[in-house]
Design a protein around this motif. Structure first.
Motif, short mmCIF file in Angstrom:
data_model
loop_
_atom_site.label_atom_id
_atom_site.label_comp_id
_atom_site.label_asym_id
_atom_site.label_seq_id
_atom_site.Cartn_x
_atom_site.Cartn_y
_atom_site.Cartn_z
N THR A 306 -3.18 23.54 34.73
CA THR A 306 -2.13 22.80 34.03
C THR A 306 -2.72 21.89 32.95
O THR A 306 -2.16 21.75 31.86
CB THR A 306 -1.33 21.99 35.08
OG1 THR A 306 -0.56 22.92 35.83
CG2 THR A 306 -0.41 20.99 34.45
N SER A 307 -3.87 21.31 33.23
CA SER A 307 -4.49 20.44 32.22
C SER A 307 -4.96 21.24 31.01
O SER A 307 -5.03 20.72 29.90
CB SER A 307 -5.66 19.67 32.84
OG SER A 307 -5.20 18.80 33.83
N TRP A 308 -5.27 22.51 31.23
CA TRP A 308 -5.60 23.38 30.08
C TRP A 308 -4.35 23.61 29.23
O TRP A 308 -4.41 23.57 28.00
CB TRP A 308 -6.17 24.71 30.59
CG TRP A 308 -6.50 25.69 29.52
CD1 TRP A 308 -7.41 25.54 28.52
CD2 TRP A 308 -5.90 26.99 29.31
NE1 TRP A 308 -7.43 26.65 27.71
CE2 TRP A 308 -6.51 27.55 28.17
CE3 TRP A 308 -4.91 27.72 29.98
CZ2 TRP A 308 -6.17 28.82 27.69
CZ3 TRP A 308 -4.58 28.98 29.50
CH2 TRP A 308 -5.20 29.52 28.37
N ILE A 350 -9.76 16.91 29.96
CA ILE A 350 -8.47 16.48 30.52
C ILE A 350 -8.46 16.84 32.00
O ILE A 350 -8.69 18.00 32.35
CB ILE A 350 -7.29 17.18 29.83
CG1 ILE A 350 -7.40 17.06 28.31
CG2 ILE A 350 -5.96 16.61 30.31
CD1 ILE A 350 -6.37 17.92 27.56
N SER A 351 -8.19 15.86 32.86
CA SER A 351 -8.18 16.16 34.29
C SER A 351 -7.35 15.14 35.05
O SER A 351 -7.64 13.94 35.00
CB SER A 351 -9.62 16.15 34.82
OG SER A 351 -9.62 16.36 36.20
N GLN A 352 -6.33 15.61 35.72
CA GLN A 352 -5.53 14.71 36.55
C GLN A 352 -6.42 14.05 37.59
O GLN A 352 -6.47 12.83 37.71
CB GLN A 352 -4.42 15.52 37.22
CG GLN A 352 -3.41 14.73 38.04
CD GLN A 352 -3.90 14.20 39.36
OE1 GLN A 352 -3.76 13.01 39.64
NE2 GLN A 352 -4.51 15.03 40.18
N SER A 353 -7.13 14.87 38.37
CA SER A 353 -7.91 14.35 39.50
C SER A 353 -9.17 13.63 39.06
O SER A 353 -9.67 12.75 39.75
CB SER A 353 -8.31 15.51 40.41
OG SER A 353 -9.14 16.41 39.70
N GLY A 354 -9.72 14.07 37.92
CA GLY A 354 -11.01 13.52 37.49
C GLY A 354 -12.16 14.05 38.33
O GLY A 354 -13.28 13.53 38.24
N GLU A 355 -11.92 15.10 39.12
CA GLU A 355 -12.98 15.61 39.99
C GLU A 355 -13.20 17.11 39.83
O GLU A 355 -14.02 17.68 40.54
CB GLU A 355 -12.65 15.33 41.47
CG GLU A 355 -12.50 13.87 41.84
CD GLU A 355 -13.80 13.06 41.70
OE1 GLU A 355 -14.87 13.68 41.57
OE2 GLU A 355 -13.72 11.83 41.72
N THR A 356 -12.49 17.77 38.92
CA THR A 356 -12.60 19.22 38.80
C THR A 356 -14.04 19.61 38.42
O THR A 356 -14.55 19.18 37.37
CB THR A 356 -11.58 19.73 37.76
OG1 THR A 356 -10.30 19.38 38.25
CG2 THR A 356 -11.67 21.23 37.55
N ALA A 357 -14.66 20.43 39.26
CA ALA A 357 -16.10 20.71 39.11
C ALA A 357 -16.42 21.34 37.76
O ALA A 357 -17.39 20.96 37.10
CB ALA A 357 -16.56 21.61 40.24
N LYS A 491 4.49 30.73 40.05
CA LYS A 491 3.68 31.60 40.92
C LYS A 491 2.94 30.80 41.97
O LYS A 491 2.78 31.25 43.10
CB LYS A 491 2.77 32.54 40.13
CG LYS A 491 1.68 31.94 39.32
CD LYS A 491 1.04 33.02 38.43
CE LYS A 491 0.52 32.40 37.16
NZ LYS A 491 0.24 33.35 36.12
N GLU A 492 2.49 29.60 41.63
CA GLU A 492 1.65 28.90 42.61
C GLU A 492 2.44 28.39 43.80
O GLU A 492 1.90 28.29 44.90
CB GLU A 492 0.81 27.79 41.98
CG GLU A 492 1.57 26.56 41.56
CD GLU A 492 0.65 25.48 40.99
OE1 GLU A 492 -0.43 25.26 41.53
OE2 GLU A 492 1.05 24.86 39.97
N ILE A 493 3.74 28.07 43.61
CA ILE A 493 4.43 27.55 44.80
C ILE A 493 5.48 28.50 45.38
O ILE A 493 5.91 28.29 46.50
CB ILE A 493 5.03 26.14 44.58
CG1 ILE A 493 6.08 26.16 43.48
CG2 ILE A 493 3.97 25.12 44.31
CD1 ILE A 493 6.90 24.88 43.51
#
Ligand code: F6R
Length: 612
Positions: A306-308, A350-357, A491-493
């Motif tokens: 989503t951030s992409w 861009i990252s909601q979590s700030g942890e995406t590897a 699709k994801e949910i």
């Protein structure tokens, strides 16, 4: 992915660990477990499935104590099962560990330790570490973990946040961290370790985020931290600002729905914080000087999922308003593609979590090329925020539903504000024009509420199309990313196959998919590409596809052609993606409910993707 928590204090450890694990469940939910020192003995309980299964097990096989560690898992090595659930224990069942990350050389370690007589019980990479600790203790003839952790750190390769409980030291929890998030929380007479601060509010009043290669131990009142050279580190604690109220579902059935409905109020807060005087945007927390930003000749955006999609809209904003050539990359591609990025290129993560590897790896790649990195994050204490040269706070508040909703619209508005900020530095958009844009932005919260008040219309769409095998989403320009995002949400949910396409690309192949069974969501607000979308809709109609159209109020062409129409209020072109996505978020949510899917915790997913 995977959440870990540790606690020492005066409370009954079970309830503290369970509350923490429930808060961390967004990080993975295929199995869970705890290890506790109960009357001087190490006790482990674990179960397949969600935390509630572990809770049920604890009713039948209770444990008691004031010190323990816990884990909620998203499987990487080894299938989701009770056996592979953490904590993992050594041969003598005296040491238990929980791990978040991946140990890349675990097979080599495992093979060597099996030769030395260790008994492995699981398929996980994590088990290699606990046996390695045991082996090192034997080799060094010690029962103290502090004597062996440095040499274990030397031997393991990969990413980890690890907490360790030992029967030999029943008043300490050890930790080691490299690449996966871990923090310490403190209250009077109690200490916590956790993957995310959400696990330890409101109890923890102060916290410290560990840096890579730090290790040490906590006791009830103290913490001891060492760096990669095994020198003691003095840590500075920060006040915990997050409140438990932000983590509740309130009156909503699911976090996802709550988060969708929070969007108008979040926007009110953002607008208040970002609107400066005389048409200026305020980014008080952003520590990149105008001098540096004024010299930027190119922007590379790196992000995932989503951030992409937000990045794709961001490109249009940056090129339209700040006139800076902008490229957008999936983080997982960016990190491996040898990008052309030099000193005057600004890399935006861009990252909601700030942890995406992958996004974090992209930042490392950019810094190795001497680029400045600006991150847009929803978690300002996150690794990505700390490893960037500067960050912008998305201000969406904790997002717990696995499908990102409010963070997406917060990303869009902040990218627009940043484009305006840059255009101000470059004297491109006159003050009057910026003020006019601010006026339009100010109207958004009420317009969002207007859309949310019509959710029943979308519920009808969900009922009607819940059994469809495929969904197609079409949009152009600012709403091409909306089409991608609408398809991803669905699709994801709801597990219905869905694809998003640029309207203009449709004739180049995907149109072959259309027949009378396929619903096609056409995102066609009144913008400069409206007529082009009308042509796309005609093409779908001619092939008997079912047309579900998102249009601007007062549209008199598309309602004549479409099977279903949802109206949004008028906004200028550049604001349309912020409104058009809301009915699509609702469509995904209600379709998931119609299909008896669990929207907050979809299968196979975890919110924070901390492994590659
Ligand atoms: C989809 C979703 C994911 C994330 C992606 C990146 O609803 O939430 O696609 O957007 O995993 O996560 P962040 O933004 O935390 O880097």
């Amino acid at each position: 992915m995977c959440g870990i928590v540790g606690y020492i204090g005066n409370k009954s450890v079970n309830s503290v660990l369970i509350v923490g694990l429930i808060r961390l469940e967004y990080r993975g939910y295929d199995s869970a477990g705890i290890a506790v020192i109960d009357n001087g003995e190490l006790e482990v309980r674990k179960e397949k499935g969600k935390i509630k299964n572990l809770e049920n097990l604890l009713k039948i096989q209770p444990v008691e104590g004031n010190i323990g560690i816990g884990h909620t898992r998203w499987a990487t090595h080894g299938e989701p099962s009770k056996l592979n659930a953490h904590p993992h224990i050594d041969c003598n069942q005296k040491i238990a560990i929980c791990h978040n990350g991946i140990i890349e050389n675990h097979l080599h370690i495992r093979t060597e330790l099996i030769k030395k007589g260790h008994l492995f019980r699981t398929e996980t990479d994590t088990e290699a570490i606990v046996h390695l600790l045991e082996q090192e203790m034997k080799r060094k003839n010690t029962k103290l973990l502090k004597d062996v952790i440095p040499s274990v750190i030397e031997q393991i390769e990969g990413k980890y946040a690890i907490v360790i409980l030992s029967e030999y030291e029943p008043d300490k929890i050890y930790f080691m961290k490299d690449g996966s998030p871990l923090l310490y929380g403190k209250n009077t007479e109690e200490s916590y370790l956790a993957s995310d601060i959400v696990a330890i509010v409101p109890q923890a009043k102060e916290y410290y985020v560990f840096k890579d290669k730090e290790w040490g131990w906590i006791t009830k009142k103290e913490i001891y931290v060492f760096n990669r050279n095994n020198e003691p580190v003095t840590i500075e604690l920060e006040k915990v600002k997050l409140q438990a109220i932000h983590l509740d579902k309130g009156n909503y059935e699911h976090y996802m729905l709550k988060e969708i409905y929070e969007q108008p109020d979040i926007f009110r807060k953002i607008i208040e914080a970002r609107t400066g005087e005389k048409g200026k945007v305020r980014f008080d927390e952003m520590k990149l000087s105008n001098d540096i930003l004024g010299r930027i000749t190119r922007i590379l955006i790196t992000s995932a999922g989503t951030s992409w999609h937000a990045g794709l809209v961001g490109k249009l904003y940056l090129e339209q308003f700040a006139r800076v050539a902008t490229e957008v990359d999936l983080s997982s591609e960016f990190r491996y593609r040898n990008p052309i990025a030099e000193g005057d290129t600004l890399v935006i993560a861009i990252s909601q979590s700030g942890e995406t590897a992958d996004t974090l790896a992209g930042i490392h790649e950019a810094k190795a090329r001497f680029c400045k990195v600006l991150s847009f994050v929803n978690r300002t204490e996150s690794t990505i925020a700390r490893e960037s040269d500067a960050y912008i706070d998305l201000m969406a508040g904790p997002e717990i539903g696995v499908a990102s909703t409010k963070a997406y619209t917060s990303e869009l508005i902040h990218l627009l504000y940043f484009a305006l900020y840059l255009s101000g530095i470059k004297w491109l958009t006159p003050r009057e024009e910026r003020e006019e844009i601010f006026n339009e932005i100010r109207k958004l919260p009420a317009k969002m509420e207007y859309i949310l008040n019509k959710a029943d219309q979308i519920k009808e769409w969900a009922k009607r199309f819940k059994d469809s095998k495929d969904f197609i989403f079409l949009g152009r320009q600012y709403n091409h990313p909306t089409a991608l995002e609408g398809a991803l949400k669905l699709k994801e949910i709801s597990y219905i196959h869905a694809s998003g396409y640029a309207g203009g690309e449709f004739k180049h192949g995907p149109i072959a998919l259309i027949d009378e069974t396929v619903p096609v969501v056409c995102i066609a607000p009144k913008t400069s590409v409206y007529e082009k979308m009308v042509s796309n809709i005609q093409e779908v109609k001619a092939r008997k596809g079912k047309i579900l159209a998102i249009v601007t109020e007062g549209d008199d062409q598309i309602p004549e052609i479409a099977d279903y129409v949802f109206e949004i209020p008028y906004v200028p072109d550049y604001l349309t993606p912020i409104l058009t996505v809301i009915p699509l978020q609702l469509l995904a949510y209600y379709t998931a409910l119609e299909r008896n899917c669990e929207p907050d915790q979809p299968r196979n997913l975890a919110k924070s993707v901390t492994v590659e």
